[in-house]
Write an enzyme that holds these catalytic residues in place. Structure first.
Site, short mmCIF file in Angstrom:
data_model
loop_
_atom_site.label_atom_id
_atom_site.label_comp_id
_atom_site.label_asym_id
_atom_site.label_seq_id
_atom_site.Cartn_x
_atom_site.Cartn_y
_atom_site.Cartn_z
N GLY A 1 0.84 -1.21 0.00
CA GLY A 1 0.00 0.00 0.00
C GLY A 1 0.86 1.25 0.00
N LEU B 1 -0.08 7.61 3.62
CA LEU B 1 0.99 7.28 4.56
C LEU B 1 2.17 6.61 3.85
CD1 LEU B 1 2.13 6.84 7.45
CD2 LEU B 1 0.71 4.79 7.60
N ASP C 1 2.07 -1.95 -4.46
CA ASP C 1 0.68 -1.45 -4.41
C ASP C 1 -0.08 -2.06 -5.59
OD1 ASP C 1 -0.42 1.42 -2.87
OD2 ASP C 1 -1.67 0.49 -4.39
N TYR D 1 -15.02 -0.13 9.23
CA TYR D 1 -13.59 0.15 9.33
C TYR D 1 -13.11 -0.07 10.77
CZ TYR D 1 -9.33 3.07 9.19
OH TYR D 1 -8.05 3.56 9.28
N LYS E 1 -10.55 -2.87 12.25
CA LYS E 1 -9.30 -2.50 12.94
C LYS E 1 -9.24 -3.14 14.33
CE LYS E 1 -7.12 0.10 9.92
NZ LYS E 1 -5.88 -0.37 9.29
P1 NAD Z 1 -4.69 5.32 1.51
O1 NAD Z 1 -6.09 4.96 1.14
O2 NAD Z 1 -4.18 6.67 1.17
O3 NAD Z 1 -3.69 4.26 0.88
C1 NAD Z 1 -3.95 2.89 0.84
C2 NAD Z 1 -3.14 2.29 -0.29
O4 NAD Z 1 -3.45 0.90 -0.34
C3 NAD Z 1 -3.49 2.88 -1.67
O5 NAD Z 1 -2.30 3.27 -2.34
C4 NAD Z 1 -4.18 1.74 -2.39
O6 NAD Z 1 -3.91 1.72 -3.79
C5 NAD Z 1 -3.57 0.52 -1.70
N1 NAD Z 1 -4.42 -0.66 -1.82
C6 NAD Z 1 -5.76 -0.73 -1.78
N2 NAD Z 1 -6.15 -1.99 -1.98
C7 NAD Z 1 -5.03 -2.73 -2.10
C8 NAD Z 1 -4.77 -4.11 -2.30
N3 NAD Z 1 -5.76 -5.00 -2.43
N4 NAD Z 1 -3.49 -4.51 -2.38
C9 NAD Z 1 -2.47 -3.63 -2.29
N5 NAD Z 1 -2.65 -2.32 -2.11
C10 NAD Z 1 -3.91 -1.88 -2.01
O7 NAD Z 1 -4.55 5.03 3.06
P2 NAD Z 1 -3.53 5.71 4.09
O8 NAD Z 1 -4.16 6.95 4.56
O9 NAD Z 1 -2.18 5.77 3.50
O10 NAD Z 1 -3.59 4.67 5.28
C11 NAD Z 1 -2.60 3.69 5.44
C12 NAD Z 1 -2.95 2.85 6.66
O11 NAD Z 1 -3.02 3.69 7.81
C13 NAD Z 1 -4.31 2.15 6.56
O12 NAD Z 1 -4.22 0.88 7.15
C14 NAD Z 1 -5.21 3.03 7.38
O13 NAD Z 1 -6.29 2.32 7.92
C15 NAD Z 1 -4.27 3.53 8.45
N6 NAD Z 1 -4.72 4.81 9.02
C16 NAD Z 1 -4.72 5.94 8.27
C17 NAD Z 1 -5.19 7.13 8.82
C18 NAD Z 1 -5.23 8.40 8.02
O14 NAD Z 1 -5.70 9.41 8.52
N7 NAD Z 1 -4.75 8.42 6.79
C19 NAD Z 1 -5.63 7.16 10.14
C20 NAD Z 1 -5.64 5.98 10.88
C21 NAD Z 1 -5.15 4.81 10.32
#
Ligand code: NAD
Length: 339
Positions: A35, A40, A61, A168, A172
């Protein structure tokens, strides 16, 4: 010195040598990020490559990579494809996985079964492979979405009533239980943080309830008005991406014995409402204006805490954020480049 004391000393020295060796090995082992194209992943990949070398960090990804991710190896990987993941682990001699792929809170409500399936299947795939191949470490992020309307709203403790009411949050919380289970039952060295809303300017957010706090900076830079999907007084815990990335790497590099929580650590940096971030931006962009039009995301935000008690992370591994709202706002407005 009596025999038992001498034995204890030898054991302690061996233990210390083991730990030192582990940290050295850790610095040399290859890291795979699942991802990596996300909000992140983009910044975490950049920081880990700066630290370990571009070739030591494999970005993966299902989406096509941006130019910045091509500073090192990039591979297409669906997080649910265990066979392909195993192939990449062998190909690159991977020792650590950062598994970031997930469907986030707002997007998850549009297709709950898809969100549950992706979030759970991918995590279990990674944990199983980590167990079978004896990987050194796994990182998997949780979220403040594990809390729900019955959780204490202010200074929410590490251990308390959870009862999340989004798919979600449920995924988690279940994921946290699985992480602890794999640690206790199989010794998988898995580590996790319950992030609050993450705010960065290098990649657009992917469908969370706190996305407004990123979008608002883009609108301010474009010289446009901002229409907020949350009420002006919706107080939520938030964190600047630099703090999130630094904290994540710090947790992953800490000695195993210091990590007392194997579900997921509460982490706090700042709390603000839309009206607060608007005021912070307006002090630097005087003509900026905002309107409010709450949608379905208001209900999700209302079920989450105002602020988080992160005393365990501070005591166990020295967590300390560096950014508040003002410092973050100044840095983002100075560096955000529009496409
Ligand atoms: P994001 O949605 O920006 O990125 C997720 C990435 O995962 C994307 O690039 C997407 O293409 C990829 N993806 C989706 N399905 C996939 C698959 N089947 N195989 C491989 N890749 C796949 O999310 P983020 O904001 O970067 O969050 C990253 C992690 O941090 C997540 O687990 C999220 O739950 C956690 N998180 C994020 C936040 C926030 O505010 N951004 C807050 C709490 C927790």
């Amino acid at each position: 010195m009596c025999l038992s004391k001498a034995l204890l000393l030898v054991l302690n020295i061996t233990n210390f040598a083991d730990r030192t060796l582990t940290l050295q090995n850790l610095r040399m082992s290859t890291i795979l990020i699942i991802g990596a194209c996300g909000q992140l992943g983009t910044e975490l990949t950049e920081s880990l490559r700066a630290r370990h070398g571009n070739d030591k960090v494999i970005a993966t990804d299902v989406s096509a990579p941006k130019e910045s991710l091509l500073s090192g190896p990039f591979e297409h990987l669906d997080a649910m494809d265990g066979k392909r993941l195993a192939e990449l682990i062998v190909k690159y001699r991977v020792g650590q996985i950062y598994h970031l792929a997930a469907v986030l809170s707002a997007k998850g409500e549009a297709d709950p079964m898809f969100a549950w399936n992706l979030n759970m299947t991918s995590l279990l795939t990674v944990l199983e492979i980590a167990k079978e191949r004896r990987l050194e470490r796994v990182y998997w992020p949780s979220s403040i979405a594990v809390f729900g309307p019955n959780s204490p709203i202010n200074h929410t403790p590490q251990n308390t009533i959870m009862n999340p009411n989004t798919v979600y949050g449920i995924s988690k919380l279940a994921g946290e239980r699985w992480c602890e289970y794999y640690f206790l039952k199989y010794g998988v060295d898995v580590r996790s943080i319950r992030y609050p809303g993450l705010i960065g300017y290098k990649a657009k957010p992917g469908g969370g309830t706190t996305d407004y706090a990123v979008d608002i900076y883009y609108k301010a830079k474009e010289g446009k008005d901002f229409n907020c999907f949350l009420r002006e007084d919706t107080l939520l815990p938030m964190m600047y991406m630099t703090d999130a990335v630094d904290g994540t790497i710090q947790l992953m590099e800490e000695q195993s014995s210091k990590i007392k929580i194997r579900s997921s650590y509460n982490l706090h940096a700042m709390s603000f409402a839309p009206k607060d971030i608007y005021e912070a931006i307006k002090s630097e962009v005087p003509g900026f204006s905002i309107s409010y039009e709450p949608d379905f995301r208001q209900k999700i935000a209302d079920s989450w805490p105002n602020s988080i008690d992160d005393s365990h992370a501070r005591a166990d591994w020295g967590w300390e954020p560096k950014y508040d709202l003002k410092r973050m706002t100044t840095e983002i407005l100075a560096n955000l480049i529009l496409d």
